[in-house]
Design a protein around this motif. Sequence first.
Motif, PDB file in Angstrom:
ATOM      1  N   GLN A  56      -2.505 -33.950  39.173  1.00 52.29           N
ATOM      2  CA  GLN A  56      -1.622 -34.252  40.285  1.00 52.29           C
ATOM      3  C   GLN A  56      -0.157 -34.153  39.850  1.00 52.29           C
ATOM      4  N   ALA A  57       0.711 -34.019  40.809  1.00 55.19           N
ATOM      5  CA  ALA A  57       2.160 -34.128  40.644  1.00 55.19           C
ATOM      6  C   ALA A  57       2.682 -33.415  39.398  1.00 55.19           C
ATOM      7  N   GLU A  58       3.409 -34.169  38.526  1.00 56.73           N
ATOM      8  CA  GLU A  58       4.068 -33.569  37.364  1.00 56.73           C
ATOM      9  C   GLU A  58       3.075 -32.915  36.408  1.00 56.73           C
ATOM     10  N   ASP A  59       1.903 -33.532  36.222  1.00 61.24           N
ATOM     11  CA  ASP A  59       0.898 -32.962  35.323  1.00 61.24           C
ATOM     12  C   ASP A  59       0.513 -31.548  35.766  1.00 61.24           C
ATOM     13  N   LYS A  60       0.265 -31.394  37.048  1.00 64.59           N
ATOM     14  CA  LYS A  60      -0.163 -30.097  37.581  1.00 64.59           C
ATOM     15  C   LYS A  60       0.933 -29.049  37.412  1.00 64.59           C
ATOM     16  N   ILE A  61       2.181 -29.440  37.692  1.00 61.23           N
ATOM     17  CA  ILE A  61       3.305 -28.512  37.558  1.00 61.23           C
ATOM     18  C   ILE A  61       3.468 -28.069  36.113  1.00 61.23           C
ATOM     19  N   LEU A  62       3.364 -29.012  35.172  1.00 58.18           N
ATOM     20  CA  LEU A  62       3.504 -28.688  33.750  1.00 58.18           C
ATOM     21  C   LEU A  62       2.438 -27.696  33.284  1.00 58.18           C
ATOM     22  N   PHE A  63       1.197 -27.931  33.681  1.00 61.30           N
ATOM     23  CA  PHE A  63       0.105 -27.057  33.246  1.00 61.30           C
ATOM     24  C   PHE A  63       0.155 -25.687  33.940  1.00 61.30           C
ATOM     25  N   GLU A  64       0.732 -25.643  35.141  1.00 62.63           N
ATOM     26  CA  GLU A  64       0.834 -24.367  35.866  1.00 62.63           C
ATOM     27  C   GLU A  64       2.004 -23.518  35.377  1.00 62.63           C
ATOM     28  N   ILE A 106      -1.678 -34.684  21.078  1.00 60.30           N
ATOM     29  CA  ILE A 106      -1.886 -33.248  21.246  1.00 60.30           C
ATOM     30  C   ILE A 106      -3.313 -32.942  21.689  1.00 60.30           C
ATOM     31  N   GLU A 107      -4.291 -33.643  21.098  1.00 60.23           N
ATOM     32  CA  GLU A 107      -5.699 -33.408  21.433  1.00 60.23           C
ATOM     33  C   GLU A 107      -5.998 -33.768  22.882  1.00 60.23           C
ATOM     34  N   LEU A 108      -5.388 -34.846  23.382  1.00 60.76           N
ATOM     35  CA  LEU A 108      -5.630 -35.248  24.767  1.00 60.76           C
ATOM     36  C   LEU A 108      -5.077 -34.203  25.736  1.00 60.76           C
ATOM     37  N   ILE A 109      -3.884 -33.689  25.455  1.00 61.46           N
ATOM     38  CA  ILE A 109      -3.280 -32.663  26.306  1.00 61.46           C
ATOM     39  C   ILE A 109      -4.130 -31.392  26.278  1.00 61.46           C
ATOM     40  N   HIS A 110      -4.614 -31.016  25.090  1.00 63.63           N
ATOM     41  CA  HIS A 110      -5.459 -29.829  24.951  1.00 63.63           C
ATOM     42  C   HIS A 110      -6.759 -30.000  25.747  1.00 63.63           C
ATOM     43  N   GLU A 111      -7.375 -31.166  25.637  1.00 65.04           N
ATOM     44  CA  GLU A 111      -8.613 -31.437  26.383  1.00 65.04           C
ATOM     45  C   GLU A 111      -8.350 -31.394  27.886  1.00 65.04           C
ATOM     46  N   ALA A 112      -7.209 -31.942  28.310  1.00 67.17           N
ATOM     47  CA  ALA A 112      -6.867 -31.953  29.738  1.00 67.17           C
ATOM     48  C   ALA A 112      -6.757 -30.537  30.287  1.00 67.17           C
ATOM     49  N   VAL A 153       0.342 -24.058  15.787  1.00 64.90           N
ATOM     50  CA  VAL A 153       1.218 -25.097  16.345  1.00 64.90           C
ATOM     51  C   VAL A 153       0.970 -25.232  17.850  1.00 64.90           C
ATOM     52  N   PRO A 154       1.157 -26.443  18.402  1.00 68.62           N
ATOM     53  CA  PRO A 154       1.015 -26.630  19.855  1.00 68.62           C
ATOM     54  C   PRO A 154       2.206 -26.003  20.572  1.00 68.62           C
ATOM     55  N   LEU A 155       1.943 -25.340  21.678  1.00 69.09           N
ATOM     56  CA  LEU A 155       3.000 -24.662  22.432  1.00 69.09           C
ATOM     57  C   LEU A 155       3.646 -25.583  23.465  1.00 69.09           C
ATOM     58  N   ASP A 156       4.930 -25.341  23.691  1.00 70.32           N
ATOM     59  CA  ASP A 156       5.714 -26.069  24.698  1.00 70.32           C
ATOM     60  C   ASP A 156       5.696 -27.579  24.517  1.00 70.32           C
ATOM     61  N   LEU A 157       5.531 -28.010  23.271  1.00 73.75           N
ATOM     62  CA  LEU A 157       5.579 -29.439  22.976  1.00 73.75           C
ATOM     63  C   LEU A 157       6.826 -29.688  22.133  1.00 73.75           C
ATOM     64  N   PRO A 158       7.839 -30.368  22.690  1.00 74.31           N
ATOM     65  CA  PRO A 158       9.075 -30.588  21.930  1.00 74.31           C
ATOM     66  C   PRO A 158       8.795 -31.341  20.638  1.00 74.31           C
ATOM     67  N   MET A 159       9.342 -30.850  19.527  1.00 72.97           N
ATOM     68  CA  MET A 159       9.201 -31.530  18.243  1.00 72.97           C
ATOM     69  C   MET A 159      10.442 -32.378  18.014  1.00 72.97           C
ATOM     70  N   THR A 167       3.843 -24.010  32.234  1.00 72.94           N
ATOM     71  CA  THR A 167       4.087 -23.950  30.790  1.00 72.94           C
ATOM     72  C   THR A 167       2.781 -23.683  30.049  1.00 72.94           C
ATOM     73  N   ASP A 168       2.888 -23.552  28.724  1.00 72.80           N
ATOM     74  CA  ASP A 168       1.706 -23.366  27.874  1.00 72.80           C
ATOM     75  C   ASP A 168       1.280 -24.672  27.220  1.00 72.80           C
ATOM     76  N   LEU A 169       1.690 -25.792  27.791  1.00 73.44           N
ATOM     77  CA  LEU A 169       1.320 -27.096  27.258  1.00 73.44           C
ATOM     78  C   LEU A 169      -0.205 -27.208  27.162  1.00 73.44           C
ATOM     79  N   GLY A 170      -0.702 -27.598  26.003  1.00 73.46           N
ATOM     80  CA  GLY A 170      -2.145 -27.704  25.804  1.00 73.46           C
ATOM     81  C   GLY A 170      -2.743 -26.485  25.130  1.00 73.46           C
TER      82      GLY A 170
END
Length: 203
Positions: A78-86, A60-66, A101-107, A88-91
């Motif tokens: 790039q690619a999937e990472d960029k689409i996810l961050f654009e 979770i911390e790595l995604i938040h930092e990213a 709680v972290p958003l858009d992170l499946p539990m 969703t609320d991931l991070g």
Amino acid sequence: MKQLIIEAIKSALLEQPNKAPMLNESKQYNAPISEEMRYHISNKIQIHKNIFRPGSKSHIELIHEARILWKQGIIELQAEDKILFETTDLGRFGIYEGEIVPLDLPMLNEEGDNILTEAEYQGRKVQLGKPMQGDIKKFKVYVKNDKGKVIKVNFGFGGKSAKGKRMVIKDKNPKRRAAFRARHNCENPGPRTKARYWSCKKW
């Protein structure tokens, strides 16, 4: 002919686009970039495929930092990472029932379900597949065995068995993590009803 095929394959591999995050050297960043983030950048590992156990604190911390670095232009996604961050609320984080709680992170639980399931153990309700603070050992987790019976698995160095001694899990250190996983053969951790399986999940 064989040599031509080999050269063609090499050329194709070299031309494949880099999907991993890249550091933008033209930007200056006041706070230090974590060792974990630098590891993923230098080893060309995508953020959504990062080396940490999904749902773990390090994951979770790595995604938040990213997300922070990406928003400030320090890294380029790039690619999937960029689409996810654009899209969703991931991070990002939100508040649910009074807890952050972290958003858009499946539990996920260890049964592969999207929602943690409950079962009964010694007359009380427990959550299956959710490691928690232990008593006999550092951690404990409730799972169902092959016969469908709910059992408690104790794992990790700590609790009553440690007799006051303590050991810190250094899963943020890529070298320590790799050494632990190799030592315990975490590529084949065995069944979920055994402590080794859950120790490997923590690393």
